[in-house]
Design a protein around this motif. Structure first.
Motif, PDB file in Angstrom:
ATOM      1  N   GLY A 187     -67.282   6.595  38.531  1.00  5.75           N
ATOM      2  CA  GLY A 187     -67.272   8.048  38.670  1.00  5.75           C
ATOM      3  C   GLY A 187     -67.585   8.744  37.357  1.00  5.75           C
ATOM      4  O   GLY A 187     -68.398   9.668  37.307  1.00  5.75           O
ATOM      5  N   VAL A 188     -66.929   8.297  36.296  1.00  2.13           N
ATOM      6  CA  VAL A 188     -67.133   8.920  34.990  1.00  2.13           C
ATOM      7  C   VAL A 188     -68.581   8.715  34.522  1.00  2.13           C
ATOM      8  O   VAL A 188     -69.248   9.647  34.069  1.00  2.13           O
ATOM      9  N   PHE A 189     -69.060   7.477  34.663  1.00  6.56           N
ATOM     10  CA  PHE A 189     -70.423   7.188  34.210  1.00  6.56           C
ATOM     11  C   PHE A 189     -71.469   7.944  35.039  1.00  6.56           C
ATOM     12  O   PHE A 189     -72.466   8.414  34.518  1.00  6.56           O
ATOM     13  N   LEU A 242     -58.569  -0.090  28.882  1.00  7.13           N
ATOM     14  CA  LEU A 242     -58.362   1.058  28.003  1.00  7.13           C
ATOM     15  C   LEU A 242     -58.815   2.335  28.710  1.00  7.13           C
ATOM     16  O   LEU A 242     -59.918   2.415  29.211  1.00  7.13           O
ATOM     17  N   GLY A 243     -57.933   3.305  28.744  1.00 14.18           N
ATOM     18  CA  GLY A 243     -58.314   4.576  29.366  1.00 14.18           C
ATOM     19  C   GLY A 243     -58.041   4.620  30.845  1.00 14.18           C
ATOM     20  O   GLY A 243     -58.355   5.585  31.516  1.00 14.18           O
ATOM     21  N   LEU A 253     -64.038   4.642  27.990  1.00 15.56           N
ATOM     22  CA  LEU A 253     -64.188   3.503  28.894  1.00 15.56           C
ATOM     23  C   LEU A 253     -65.137   2.465  28.292  1.00 15.56           C
ATOM     24  O   LEU A 253     -64.891   1.265  28.355  1.00 15.56           O
ATOM     25  N   LEU A 254     -66.220   2.953  27.681  1.00 17.69           N
ATOM     26  CA  LEU A 254     -67.189   2.041  27.067  1.00 17.69           C
ATOM     27  C   LEU A 254     -66.558   1.276  25.918  1.00 17.69           C
ATOM     28  O   LEU A 254     -66.773   0.076  25.755  1.00 17.69           O
ATOM     29  N   ASP A 255     -65.776   2.001  25.114  1.00 18.26           N
ATOM     30  CA  ASP A 255     -65.041   1.376  24.018  1.00 18.26           C
ATOM     31  C   ASP A 255     -64.264   0.186  24.525  1.00 18.26           C
ATOM     32  O   ASP A 255     -64.315  -0.902  23.958  1.00 18.26           O
ATOM     33  N   GLY A 256     -63.524   0.429  25.607  1.00 17.99           N
ATOM     34  CA  GLY A 256     -62.701  -0.620  26.193  1.00 17.99           C
ATOM     35  C   GLY A 256     -63.549  -1.807  26.626  1.00 17.99           C
ATOM     36  O   GLY A 256     -63.228  -2.948  26.327  1.00 17.99           O
ATOM     37  N   LEU A 257     -64.644  -1.499  27.328  1.00 13.81           N
ATOM     38  CA  LEU A 257     -65.504  -2.573  27.830  1.00 13.81           C
ATOM     39  C   LEU A 257     -66.069  -3.390  26.667  1.00 13.81           C
ATOM     40  O   LEU A 257     -66.046  -4.616  26.670  1.00 13.81           O
ATOM     41  N   ASN A 258     -66.562  -2.687  25.663  1.00 15.62           N
ATOM     42  CA  ASN A 258     -67.228  -3.382  24.559  1.00 15.62           C
ATOM     43  C   ASN A 258     -66.254  -4.141  23.665  1.00 15.62           C
ATOM     44  O   ASN A 258     -66.632  -5.110  23.016  1.00 15.62           O
TER      45      ASN A 258
END
Lengths: 101, 433
Positions: free
Chosen positions: B239-241, B399-400, B388-393
């Motif tokens: 949703g966010v992306f 995270l988030g 969210l990207l931070d968490g994924l990477n």
């Protein structure tokens, strides 16, 4: 009585092999002359639906949000559960509840 | 009957007398046999409407301008139905045996949830399209010359929107430059199929198509994300992306507006969810027909007052996301369908309630700024997509999302209040999907 049933909008996933179109032979419930929608729904539940019948039925009717068309006419105009079916009628069930199925 | 391009699309033939393109044409659907002759049926063409609109064929009859007269005729013609004759209740009327309450000439085929009118196929097309035109005009959704991106998912709503909007643009001379804008989340078996639908729409309606992918924008497909985090919470990422991806795609197309296919049922559902979640900021804006007017690219919803039932019946088509468990939203949706059955107006009434909510002036509302990293709108330092990207990477995909260890404790729960608390604690995050 020969009927053509079509399932769409995800309802086909509840049937065997996800087949959308079914040519079926349905007999009236004992003591009744004709097949009514009410009887057809319980026939579908016991003969066609393979999983999660609650996605299709709620109480003795279809789940709200499932569109029913008898010969492409809104079943609400045909009498709903009391609509009498005739030989070679085409009944279409379409779920509008996406994302939940 | 000639085989239609999409035999399952009820009222949308592949070739129409007016030369309209087919509305939808999904692949490999089995051909259905036509209903028996002699029965009232709606399957197939839309001859009356199409012929009446053609400039070479002026309408022979003009029933549509006399609704009151037609109403009276139809009431009369309906009286014998269902009424008792000699004390014996007559069987319910068969398909199509009542007359349309609008034209009084053709057999009714649809009960409109909005008005309870029983109307025929031809009148349905007219009122469906006219109401959307009226919504567009009344709300000044567009200016002549606007470049407009249609958020196209390949689902029923956006496909009908693309068709109706290009049709109205021609008919009423909006002078809009229309584009199809799709987001490729990278969900094998779901989005690749629906993108095929969008590509067909591009050809059928002659609208330029732009596809932006999560892979290109974020370096992750949804398939990758689900591999990393599992099926729980993946909708948050998506949703966010998607929200950002649409905005970025729209910026690339240099459009003035984005239109989305959100319908009346969607909006009523969102009103309820925002009440259930206590999300006053969203509650106050979720009923706006146009949002983001202060931002770079406003979005609007021409289907705000259009019932899902009518969108489904306009052509029939639906595709399901294989990754969406989204049970909470599902409950609200089911509740809305329950209400609709009891009282069809309920959907419009919920939208009305949402519109009339007044937030007490002492309530502090979140302030909107921009993300420090990517510049996207955000009420926090970093926008939700960046968190969210931070968490994924970093290999911390949770995270988030919801509660995390050491923050709120207990078992993981995605309740939005906890989510909000987490954002405040970490000073991260902004918009939820």
């Amino acid at each position: 009585m020969h009927l053509t049933l079509e399932f769409g909008g995800g309802l086909e996933l509840l049937l065997e092999k996800s087949i959308k179109m079914h040519k079926v032979d349905v007999q009236p419930i004992d003591g009744q002359e004709k097949v009514m929608m009410k009887g057809l729904l319980s026939w579908v539940k016991s003969n066609l639906i393979k999983e999660r019948p609650e996605m299709f039925l709620k109480g003795d009717s279809v789940r709200p949000g499932v569109l029913v068309l008898i010969n492409d006419c809104d079943w609400e105009l045909c009498g709903g559960l009391d609509a009498e079916l005739e030989e070679k009628d085409v009944v279409v069930f379409i779920s509008t509840l996406h994302g939940v199925l | 009957m000639a085989p239609s391009c999409n035999p399952r699309s009820l009222w949308a033939p592949s070739v129409q007398p007016s030369g309209r393109p087919p509305l939808l044409c999904p692949p490999s659907t089995p051909a259905s046999s036509p209903p028996p002759a002699g029965r009232s049926t709606l399957r197939g063409r839309r001859p009356t409407q199409a012929v009446a609109r053609s400039p070479e064929n002026p309408p022979l009859r003009a029933p549509r301008r006399h609704p009151n007269i037609q109403q009276q005729i139809s009431v009369k013609s309906q009286l014998p139905m269902d009424s008792a004759v000699n004390g014996v209740r007559q069987p319910p009327a068969r398909a199509g045996s009542r007359l349309c309450t609008r034209c009084g000439e053709r057999k009714a085929a649809l009960k409109r949830p909005k008005t309870l009118e029983q109307i025929c196929r031809e009148c349905f097309y007219i009122v469906f399209e006219d109401e959307i035109h009226q919504t567009i005009v009344d709300n000044n959704l567009f200016k002549p010359g606007d470049r407009v991106a249609i958020g196209a998912s390949g689902g029923k709503d956006s496909t009908v929107l693309a068709y109706v909007l290009s049709e109205l643009n021609r008919r009423h001379k909006y002078s809009l430059d229309l584009f199809l804008l799709s987001v490729d989340e990278g969900i094998t078996g779901y989005r690749d199929d629906s993108l095929e639908t969008v590509k067909r729409n591009e050809i059928q309606y002659g609208l330029p198509l732009k596809i932006v992918s999560y892979k290109d924008l974020y370096g992750w497909t949804m398939d990758d994300i689900v591999k990393a985090i599992g099926l729980k919470n993946n909708c948050t990422f998506c949703g966010v992306f998607r929200r950002q991806a649409l905005d970025r795609g729209a910026a690339l197309l240099k459009v003035d507006k984005i239109v989305t296919g959100h319908n009346a049922d969607d909006i009523a559902e969102t009103v309820l969810l925002n009440i259930l979640r206590g999300d006053i900021a969203r509650l106050s804006r979720c009923t706006f027909i146009t949002t983001g007017e202060d931002g770079p690219i406003p979005r609007c919803k021409p289907f705000k007052y259009t019932y899902e039932k009518e969108i489904v019946i306009y052509p029939y088509y639906a595709i399901l996301c294989i990754y969406s468990p989204n049970a909470y939203r599902g409950f609200a949706r089911e509740f809305i369908k329950d209400l609709e059955r009891l009282r069809p107006r309920a959907i419009l009434d919920i939208i009305k309630s949402g519109e009339n909510f007044r937030i007490s002036t002492t309530t502090r509302m979140p302030e909107q700024g921009t993300c420090e990293r990517c510049g996207y709108i955000s009420s926090q330092k970093l926008c939700k997509a960046c968190v969210l990207l931070d968490g994924l990477n970093r290999g911390l995909p949770k995270l988030g999302i919801g509660r995390t260890k050491g923050v709120a404790g207990g078992d993981s729960d995605t309740g939005s209040f906890d989510t909000v608390r987490l954002y405040k604690l970490t000073n991260y995050g902004c918009e939820m999907g």
